[in-house]
Design an enzyme around this catalytic site. Structure first.
Site, PDB file in Angstrom:
ATOM      1  N   CYS A  67       0.809  -1.225   0.000  1.00  0.00           N
ATOM      2  CA  CYS A  67       0.000   0.000   0.000  1.00  0.00           C
ATOM      3  C   CYS A  67       0.843   1.275   0.000  1.00  0.00           C
ATOM      4  CB  CYS A  67      -0.994  -0.009   1.152  1.00  0.00           C
ATOM      5  SG  CYS A  67      -0.266   0.007   2.812  1.00  0.00           S
ATOM      6  N   HIS A 117      -2.712   0.920   6.839  1.00  0.00           N
ATOM      7  CA  HIS A 117      -2.979   0.836   5.403  1.00  0.00           C
ATOM      8  C   HIS A 117      -3.175   2.257   4.881  1.00  0.00           C
ATOM      9  CE1 HIS A 117      -4.158  -1.198   1.726  1.00  0.00           C
ATOM     10  NE2 HIS A 117      -5.239  -0.445   1.643  1.00  0.00           N
ATOM     11  N   HIS A 129      -5.669   1.613  -4.093  1.00  0.00           N
ATOM     12  CA  HIS A 129      -4.762   1.105  -3.068  1.00  0.00           C
ATOM     13  C   HIS A 129      -4.302  -0.299  -3.433  1.00  0.00           C
ATOM     14  CE1 HIS A 129      -7.944  -1.377  -0.868  1.00  0.00           C
ATOM     15  NE2 HIS A 129      -8.632  -0.737  -1.794  1.00  0.00           N
TER      16      HIS A 129
END
Length: 159
Positions: A67, A117, A129
């Site tokens: 990510c 994240h 993402h």
């Protein structure tokens, strides 16, 4: 093949929408502002990686992305230097209210006791993402119940 064509059209529409919105919002005296240029470059780079594999520690199209590798790569391609990890990115970014999210802003989530994240907003409702759930770079909606539960903040390096 039909699904791929539909998906390709969706991506094309997203890219065109970002280009138009950023171009319209960023013009002053006939020139696109530097922030608008960086924003469109970051978003278009992120979108171009859709379908790339998720790889822990990955930060290039050739190797895949995690990510924060994706957000780092997209900013780097736009000429911006940002920290490498999701936690460091969240600490260094200028805070942005969730109600004021724009293309190019970053959204941060806490998905486990020590797991963070990050995603890159492509408009005010969707973000791109590198997802572990589907093992690839993909687009998700910020109002998805899972992401709403894990949302911890937003920030930017663009303005």
């Amino acid at each position: 093949m039909k699904v791929f064509r539909c998906w390709s059209r969706s991506i094309l529409l997203m890219v065109m929408s970002v280009a138009v919105l950023v171009g319209c919002a960023g013009k002053s005296g006939g020139r696109v502002s530097e922030d608008a240029h960086h924003s469109s470059e970051v978003v278009l780079t992120g979108l171009a990686q859709i379908g790339s594999p998720y790889v822990y520690g990955g930060a290039t199209p050739a190797k895949g992305f995690d990510c924060s590798g994706l957000t780092h790569y997209a900013h780097h391609r736009a000429g911006l230097s940002i920290p490498r990890t999701a936690l460091a990115q969240s600490k260094a970014a200028k805070p942005v209210s969730k109600s004021r999210l724009r293309a190019g802003d970053m959204v941060f989530f806490k998905t486990g006791p020590s797991d963070h994240h990050v995603g890159l907003m492509i408009d005010d409702k969707r973000f791109v993402h590198a997802s572990t759930s589907r093992k690839k770079v993909r687009v998700s909606k910020i109002d998805n119940p899972y992401w709403e539960r894990h949302f911890i903040g937003a920030g930017t390096f663009l303005r």
